[in-house]
Write an enzyme that holds these catalytic residues in place. Sequence first.
Site, PDB file in Angstrom:
ATOM      1  N   HIS A  85       0.843  -1.187   0.000  1.00  9.07           N
ATOM      2  CA  HIS A  85       0.000   0.000   0.000  1.00  9.07           C
ATOM      3  C   HIS A  85       0.889   1.252   0.000  1.00  9.07           C
ATOM      4  O   HIS A  85       2.104   1.164   0.201  1.00  9.07           O
ATOM      5  CB  HIS A  85      -0.954   0.015   1.215  1.00  9.07           C
ATOM      6  CG  HIS A  85      -0.293   0.031   2.545  1.00  9.07           C
ATOM      7  ND1 HIS A  85      -0.194  -1.072   3.364  1.00  9.07           N
ATOM      8  CD2 HIS A  85       0.320   1.044   3.218  1.00  9.07           C
ATOM      9  CE1 HIS A  85       0.437  -0.745   4.477  1.00  9.07           C
ATOM     10  NE2 HIS A  85       0.762   0.536   4.409  1.00  9.07           N
TER      11      HIS A  85
HETATM   12  P1  TYD Z   1      -1.799  -2.624   7.560  1.00  4.23           P
HETATM   13  O1  TYD Z   1      -1.276  -1.259   7.773  1.00  4.23           O
HETATM   14  O2  TYD Z   1      -2.772  -2.852   6.433  1.00  4.23           O
HETATM   15  O3  TYD Z   1      -0.559  -3.589   7.436  1.00  4.23           O
HETATM   16  P2  TYD Z   1      -0.127  -4.526   6.220  1.00  4.23           P
HETATM   17  O4  TYD Z   1      -0.297  -3.723   4.973  1.00  4.23           O
HETATM   18  O5  TYD Z   1       1.275  -4.860   6.503  1.00  4.23           O
HETATM   19  O6  TYD Z   1      -1.052  -5.698   6.312  1.00  4.23           O
HETATM   20  O7  TYD Z   1      -2.480  -3.103   8.913  1.00  4.23           O
HETATM   21  C1  TYD Z   1      -3.063  -4.390   9.046  1.00  4.23           C
HETATM   22  C2  TYD Z   1      -4.371  -4.234   9.810  1.00  4.23           C
HETATM   23  O8  TYD Z   1      -4.147  -3.611  11.055  1.00  4.23           O
HETATM   24  C3  TYD Z   1      -5.387  -3.397   9.050  1.00  4.23           C
HETATM   25  O9  TYD Z   1      -6.668  -3.988   9.245  1.00  4.23           O
HETATM   26  C4  TYD Z   1      -5.377  -2.062   9.771  1.00  4.23           C
HETATM   27  C5  TYD Z   1      -4.928  -2.424  11.178  1.00  4.23           C
HETATM   28  N1  TYD Z   1      -4.131  -1.347  11.801  1.00  4.23           N
HETATM   29  C6  TYD Z   1      -4.688  -0.543  12.770  1.00  4.23           C
HETATM   30  O10 TYD Z   1      -5.872  -0.710  13.156  1.00  4.23           O
HETATM   31  N2  TYD Z   1      -3.935   0.452  13.334  1.00  4.23           N
HETATM   32  C7  TYD Z   1      -2.656   0.676  12.950  1.00  4.23           C
HETATM   33  O11 TYD Z   1      -2.006   1.606  13.485  1.00  4.23           O
HETATM   34  C8  TYD Z   1      -2.090  -0.157  11.934  1.00  4.23           C
HETATM   35  C9  TYD Z   1      -0.675   0.058  11.468  1.00  4.23           C
HETATM   36  C10 TYD Z   1      -2.847  -1.160  11.385  1.00  4.23           C
END
Ligand code: TYD
Length: 133
Positions: A50
């Site tokens: 992303h």
């Molecule tokens: P995400 O940032 O999408 O990580 P990746 O791309 O590595 O999978 O985060 C994964 C999940 O965690 C997504 O559902 C959003 C949640 N999340 C939060 O609720 N708060 C946060 O600060 C972060 C970083 C993720």
Amino acid sequence: MSLIKLHQFHSILDDRGLISVFEIEKDLGFTVRRVYCLTGTVKGESRGYHAHRDLRQIVVCLSGNVTVHLDNGKIQEKICLDDPTVGLEINSMIWRELHDFSSGAVVMVLASEFYDPEDYIRDHDEFLKEVQN
Ligand code: TYD
């Protein structure tokens, strides 16, 4: 122009181990509103895929290693993070993927904003469209 912007943080090493020091506003030039960590990582796994419209982040691999791929729509670069005293700055509108985690790698992310799902671009074609405008 390189997408790889590294911050070397202060560290103190002796025979008891290493202290790495993150004096946030002095070292980074932005206020950190959120810190999150990746733990329990599985060898060879990938995350990310992303970009963020506004968020700025510093990624520090505190233990083990991970390879971060960056893409600004024009150039792509990658770097292996394996040093708890080095932070990779990832600014807004950079597509990032984290690949090849070592087993149990610990990654700390210093982020400029609170969590906001609206700030994410999760579709690479949409990212290319937005970054070119
Ligand atoms: P995400 O940032 O999408 O990580 P990746 O791309 O590595 O999978 O985060 C994964 C999940 O965690 C997504 O559902 C959003 C949640 N999340 C939060 O609720 N708060 C946060 O600060 C972060 C970083 C993720």
